[in-house]
Write a protein that holds these residues in place. Sequence first.
Motif, PDB file in Angstrom:
ATOM      1  N   GLU A   8      12.778  -8.368  31.650  1.00  0.00           N
ATOM      2  CA  GLU A   8      13.451  -9.220  30.669  1.00  0.00           C
ATOM      3  C   GLU A   8      13.190  -8.743  29.245  1.00  0.00           C
ATOM      4  O   GLU A   8      12.184  -9.088  28.630  1.00  0.00           O
ATOM      5  CB  GLU A   8      12.992 -10.671  30.851  1.00  0.00           C
ATOM      6  N   HIS A   9      14.084  -7.891  28.745  1.00  0.00           N
ATOM      7  CA  HIS A   9      14.066  -7.433  27.352  1.00  0.00           C
ATOM      8  C   HIS A   9      12.682  -6.918  26.950  1.00  0.00           C
ATOM      9  O   HIS A   9      12.124  -7.317  25.926  1.00  0.00           O
ATOM     10  CB  HIS A   9      14.543  -8.550  26.427  1.00  0.00           C
ATOM     11  N   VAL A  10      12.152  -6.025  27.762  1.00  0.00           N
ATOM     12  CA  VAL A  10      10.826  -5.454  27.528  1.00  0.00           C
ATOM     13  C   VAL A  10      10.894  -4.376  26.453  1.00  0.00           C
ATOM     14  O   VAL A  10      11.790  -3.525  26.443  1.00  0.00           O
ATOM     15  CB  VAL A  10      10.264  -4.877  28.844  1.00  0.00           C
ATOM     16  N   PHE A  25      16.820  -5.270  33.316  1.00  0.00           N
ATOM     17  CA  PHE A  25      17.576  -5.104  34.557  1.00  0.00           C
ATOM     18  C   PHE A  25      16.893  -5.921  35.643  1.00  0.00           C
ATOM     19  O   PHE A  25      15.767  -6.405  35.464  1.00  0.00           O
ATOM     20  CB  PHE A  25      17.686  -3.618  34.966  1.00  0.00           C
ATOM     21  N   GLU A  26      17.578  -6.082  36.763  1.00  0.00           N
ATOM     22  CA  GLU A  26      17.037  -6.847  37.881  1.00  0.00           C
ATOM     23  C   GLU A  26      17.103  -6.009  39.157  1.00  0.00           C
ATOM     24  O   GLU A  26      17.950  -5.125  39.288  1.00  0.00           O
ATOM     25  CB  GLU A  26      17.823  -8.150  38.087  1.00  0.00           C
ATOM     26  N   VAL A  27      16.199  -6.309  40.080  1.00  0.00           N
ATOM     27  CA  VAL A  27      16.229  -5.732  41.419  1.00  0.00           C
ATOM     28  C   VAL A  27      16.307  -6.881  42.409  1.00  0.00           C
ATOM     29  O   VAL A  27      15.532  -7.837  42.321  1.00  0.00           O
ATOM     30  CB  VAL A  27      14.974  -4.874  41.702  1.00  0.00           C
ATOM     31  N   ARG A  28      17.262  -6.787  43.325  1.00  0.00           N
ATOM     32  CA  ARG A  28      17.438  -7.854  44.310  1.00  0.00           C
ATOM     33  C   ARG A  28      16.709  -7.517  45.607  1.00  0.00           C
ATOM     34  O   ARG A  28      16.482  -6.345  45.920  1.00  0.00           O
ATOM     35  CB  ARG A  28      18.931  -8.077  44.569  1.00  0.00           C
ATOM     36  N   ARG A 206      21.575   1.213  43.789  1.00  0.00           N
ATOM     37  CA  ARG A 206      21.924   1.166  42.362  1.00  0.00           C
ATOM     38  C   ARG A 206      20.975   2.076  41.597  1.00  0.00           C
ATOM     39  O   ARG A 206      19.866   2.344  42.045  1.00  0.00           O
ATOM     40  CB  ARG A 206      21.822  -0.260  41.797  1.00  0.00           C
ATOM     41  N   ILE A 207      21.425   2.513  40.423  1.00  0.00           N
ATOM     42  CA  ILE A 207      20.626   3.382  39.565  1.00  0.00           C
ATOM     43  C   ILE A 207      20.610   2.801  38.156  1.00  0.00           C
ATOM     44  O   ILE A 207      21.647   2.377  37.639  1.00  0.00           O
ATOM     45  CB  ILE A 207      21.198   4.812  39.546  1.00  0.00           C
ATOM     46  N   VAL A 208      19.412   2.792  37.559  1.00  0.00           N
ATOM     47  CA  VAL A 208      19.230   2.360  36.174  1.00  0.00           C
ATOM     48  C   VAL A 208      18.812   3.590  35.378  1.00  0.00           C
ATOM     49  O   VAL A 208      17.909   4.326  35.785  1.00  0.00           O
ATOM     50  CB  VAL A 208      18.143   1.265  36.078  1.00  0.00           C
ATOM     51  N   VAL A 209      19.496   3.853  34.264  1.00  0.00           N
ATOM     52  CA  VAL A 209      19.265   5.087  33.498  1.00  0.00           C
ATOM     53  C   VAL A 209      18.690   4.759  32.123  1.00  0.00           C
ATOM     54  O   VAL A 209      19.259   3.961  31.370  1.00  0.00           O
ATOM     55  CB  VAL A 209      20.567   5.890  33.321  1.00  0.00           C
ATOM     56  N   LEU A 210      17.563   5.405  31.819  1.00  0.00           N
ATOM     57  CA  LEU A 210      16.922   5.277  30.516  1.00  0.00           C
ATOM     58  C   LEU A 210      17.084   6.570  29.730  1.00  0.00           C
ATOM     59  O   LEU A 210      17.085   7.660  30.305  1.00  0.00           O
ATOM     60  CB  LEU A 210      15.418   5.021  30.686  1.00  0.00           C
TER      61      LEU A 210
END
Length: 254
Positions: A8-10, A25-28, A206-210
């Motif tokens: 949460e908005h880290v 982001f979230e992981v389900r 899913r992929i989260v990109v930084l």
Amino acid sequence: MSTILSVEHVGVRFGGLVAIADLHFEVREGEIVSLIGPNGAGKTTAFNVMTGFLKPSQGDVRFKGTSLRNLSPHAITRLGLARTFQRTSVFPNDTVFDNVMIGLHQQSAGETQLRDRTEALLDWVGLGHRAQEKAGSLAYGEQRLVGVALALATEPAMLLLDEPVSGMNASETRIFVRLIRQIRERGITILLVEHDMPMVMEVSDRIVVLNYGRLIAEGPPDRIRTDPAVIEAYLGQGSAARQAAASVQEAAHA
């Protein structure tokens, strides 16, 4: 599927340096999610925040609805969130079997139960036949599997894997992909940081990109491999990153 992990908005700052800026982001439950990005993007910093090794400068991480902000790594592990590390950390002069037994020592069980549990974990990660060999004699990739067995020994609901196939050859990587899927089949959610793009594209839901500590893209592999911001992030980072970007494109045509 319900959310098991919520970032949460880290934000993380080291003096004037911003390592992570507003990551969210979230992981389900039941997902395999990958966190990727060029070197220095903030991936391991994010893992350290999630597992209590680093306190965020802003924001929060919640696991199964519980804030992790002020919890120790051990308390977070007890909640059911386990991790592996980039570097192997086996006891090299002890056997593979004893390495996992040491990891199980905090569990309230008898000796016979612990030995049975150790055998089951080593069989699960494919090291049953190496149980009586010294851990230091194992190949680097196999030593990483000992770390996975130790993380699984905590009976987690979610497992964070930090560059799990680093140092593995193509055959070892294929075996590890099967292991990841088996772990998910047993009901364990997975979040991984990894540089092996074909492997990421194959295994991820899913992929989260930084990039430079900022979230630049999120979605399924088919969307990420063609995302202009992702391609630009890798192409702008020098020859090693260009190779990584090329592997993203190769995975698109595999």
